[in-house]
Design a protein around this motif. Structure first.
Motif, PDB file in Angstrom:
ATOM      1  N   HIS A  11      12.652  38.152  -4.395  1.00 50.90           N
ATOM      2  CA  HIS A  11      11.630  37.705  -3.460  1.00 50.90           C
ATOM      3  C   HIS A  11      12.255  37.197  -2.169  1.00 50.90           C
ATOM      4  N   ALA A  12      13.411  36.523  -2.316  1.00 52.65           N
ATOM      5  CA  ALA A  12      14.055  35.943  -1.137  1.00 52.65           C
ATOM      6  C   ALA A  12      14.888  36.979  -0.384  1.00 52.65           C
ATOM      7  N   GLY A  13      15.015  38.192  -0.950  1.00 53.38           N
ATOM      8  CA  GLY A  13      15.815  39.223  -0.300  1.00 53.38           C
ATOM      9  C   GLY A  13      17.312  38.987  -0.431  1.00 53.38           C
ATOM     10  N   ASP A  14      17.693  38.132  -1.386  1.00 50.01           N
ATOM     11  CA  ASP A  14      19.113  37.837  -1.625  1.00 50.01           C
ATOM     12  C   ASP A  14      19.711  38.986  -2.436  1.00 50.01           C
ATOM     13  N   ARG A  15      20.863  39.490  -2.020  1.00 46.85           N
ATOM     14  CA  ARG A  15      21.445  40.647  -2.721  1.00 46.85           C
ATOM     15  C   ARG A  15      22.519  40.245  -3.722  1.00 46.85           C
ATOM     16  N   HIS A  16      22.697  38.962  -3.918  1.00 50.69           N
ATOM     17  CA  HIS A  16      23.752  38.514  -4.841  1.00 50.69           C
ATOM     18  C   HIS A  16      23.130  37.997  -6.136  1.00 50.69           C
TER      19      HIS A  16
END
Lengths: 259, 309
Positions: free
Chosen positions: B78-83
């Protein structure tokens, strides 16, 4: 069962109810309804699993806490309040007193378990209306094994309370419960050792109650069948162990100087 | 007023004030410690240790860890974090605590295997997870399907995918499409045809709306990609025949190359640009497409899936 044991048992049950032991049902109801409503929103595809796992785990843990904390006070409280002398001055034998206390607390736990089980099935119906499956009868087997756990722990709590202080009895009973959950590991450890260590570990593994064999929550949650032999042998084992612990309590209490 | 009543009122008021104050203070603390969330911490990472600590109630612990894995993945997505560093360990703990928790393998392998931003982009860890699942649940055809799926879609390893589908086709109650997919893998069927078969199988066999919606989005993407490639060929043919690019679809229709203005699977007409290339009208509603994207298009951080039919 003699009428005297029944009287003591029913008084123990009434006392437990008066002590608001059954109030734990409210906490359980909140837990179950919360799980049934919320888990679908915060997890994926495990609603039924959570209701069964959480429900049965809570029934087991709530009951064990009640068995320990009520069980350890069954004898000592009567001595502190001096009501024991009134009881024993009547035609009641000491072993009858212990047996009555055991059945009274066991009855309380059975009633508690029945109410909680109804909550689990209600939660299952809530998440999956009109859809109790045939495999859900496994839940009844798990509940039966949980009741067997309660019998074991109640007998142990009574055993410890027959010669020790309430605090120490609670520690002993809880420690045995924890070790009992590792009983199978203990046996595995015994097989890996040699000489005196092997015998000591083997003896310890057979002395502690095998609580882990009475925990089939995971199998039931995954709708795996429970073997009939396991039910028969678990019943025989739990009853034998409980009788053993009760006999120990009776032997100690018979010789205890109450003056 | 009686002193006892005054004490009650003052104590009750102070209690209410302190409760509100503690909530407000906690919210401020959360703002200060944005990067110090508990989500990034695994105090105990060994499934065996957690199993021991759970005193035999490991299946409930598995449910808790599975929920935590879902929350972790969903929060990051949801936060667009790729890690997704903790995703693998969380799934390892979950399945270690309850090796029969099939949902953790099925969804977990998707979370791990899919390329960022839709997943952790770690197909090898996804394969490790599913292989652990197969070891503990050898009769579950769905796990072999998931394994073949990762081998094919993420690694393009046709041989390994064929082996997985073939092995799964021999399990009890295996879905008939397992044999079909093993055969198609062996023959190296067309890329889009194979992908369509896989996603159709996923759509048909899924019971969860989220999985169905994801499968449908992929099927729409395959159709769109095929459409765009076909339209590019038509434009090229028109240019070859007439010596110039078409100014609109009407010219292609007039030339008998199209029956009408082509539409994407969501009913939006495709766009024919002056340079003869084809674009989709609303790329945000067609995630996963490879062709027909406007130049310089940046996909949204979080993919929005349309509800499943």
């Amino acid at each position: 069962m003699s009428a005297r044991i029944l009287h003591i048992a029913s008084n123990t049950f009434r006392e437990a109810v008066r002590d608001r032991v059954l109030y734990n049902l409210i906490a359980f109801a909140v837990l179950m309804s919360g799980a049934a409503i919320l888990v679908g929103q915060i997890s994926i595809n495990i609603e039924r699993l959570v209701v069964i796992n959480l429900g049965l785990t809570a029934i087991s843990l709530f009951g064990i806490v009640i068995a320990i904390f009520i069980g350890i006070g069954l004898v000592s409280k009567e001595i502190d309040k001096r009501t024991l002398y009134t009881v024993l001055s009547r035609p009641v034998r000491r072993w009858e007193f212990i047996a009555g206390k055991f059945f009274g607390l066991a009855g309380t736990l059975v009633v508690n378990t029945i109410c909680m089980a109804a909550g689990v099935f209600a939660a299952l119906l809530y998440i999956w209306p009109h859809h109790l499956q045939g495999s859900d009868t496994g839940i009844l087997v798990a509940l039966y094994f949980i009741v067997l756990q309660f019998l074991l722990i109640t007998a142990l709590a009574l055993l410890f309370s027959s010669f020790s202080s309430p605090l120490m009895s609670a520690i002993f009973a809880f420690a045995l419960f924890v070790i009992g959950t590792f009983a199978e590991d203990l046996r595995g450890f015994a097989e890996m050792t040699h000489g005196a260590q092997h015998w000591l570990a083997t003896a310890a593994a057979y002395i502690v109650p095998n609580i882990s064999a009475l925990n089939v929550i995971a199998q039931v949650a995954h709708e795996q069948p429970i073997a009939g032999r396991l039910i028969v042998f678990n019943t025989a084992y739990a009853l034998t162990y409980s009788v053993m612990a009760l006999l120990g309590a009776i032997l100690i209490f018979e010789r205890r100087n109450l003056k | 007023m009686r002193p006892s009543r005054r004490v009650t009122i003052i104590a009750a008021t102070l209690l209410a004030v302190s409760m509100v104050a503690s909530v407000l203070l906690l919210r401020e603390l959360d703002k200060i410690r944005t990067n110090a969330t508990l989500q990034e911490v695994l105090y105990v990472s060994s499934p065996t240790t957690i199993k021991r600590l759970s005193l035999g109630y490991s299946s409930l612990m598995a449910d808790i860890y599975w929920t935590r894995a879902v929350q972790y993945f969903g929060g990051k997505l949801h936060a667009g974090d790729r890690h997704y560093e903790l995703l693998g360990p969380l799934l390892e703990i979950t399945t270690g605590l309850d090796p029969k928790l099939l949902v953790a393998y099925e969804y977990g392998s998707n979370f791990l295997g899919a390329p960022p931003p839709l997943g952790a982009g770690d197909p090898h860890q996804a394969i490790k997870l599913i292989e652990f699942g197969i070891k503990n649940n050898p009769d579950q055809w769905r796990l072999y399907y998931d394994l073949g799926f990762v081998y094919y879609l993420e690694l393009k390893d046709y041989k390994a995918a064929e082996r997985a589908f073939e092995a799964g086709s021999h399990t009890p109650n295996a879905h008939p499409f397992m044999k079909l997919m093993a055969g198609n893998m062996a023959q190296h069927a067309g890329e889009y045809g194979m992908a369509r078969l896989l996603w159709t199988a996923t759509y048909q066999s899924a019971t969860e709306n989220l999985i169905k919606a994801n499968a449908q989005a992929h099927l729409r993407a395959i159709t769109t990609d095929e459409d765009v490639l076909a339209l590019n060929q038509i434009v090229a043919r028109y240019q070859h025949d007439t010596g110039h690019l078409p100014r609109g679809f009407s010219e292609l229709i007039a030339a008998g190359l199209l029956r009408g203005v082509p539409q994407d699977p969501l009913g939006h007409p495709y766009k024919l640009l002056p340079d003869g290339s084809i674009e989709v009208a609303d790329p945000d509603s067609l995630p996963f497409i490879q062709h027909g994207l406007p130049s310089g298009y940046v996909p949204p951080a979080a993919v929005k899936l349309l509800p499943a039919d």
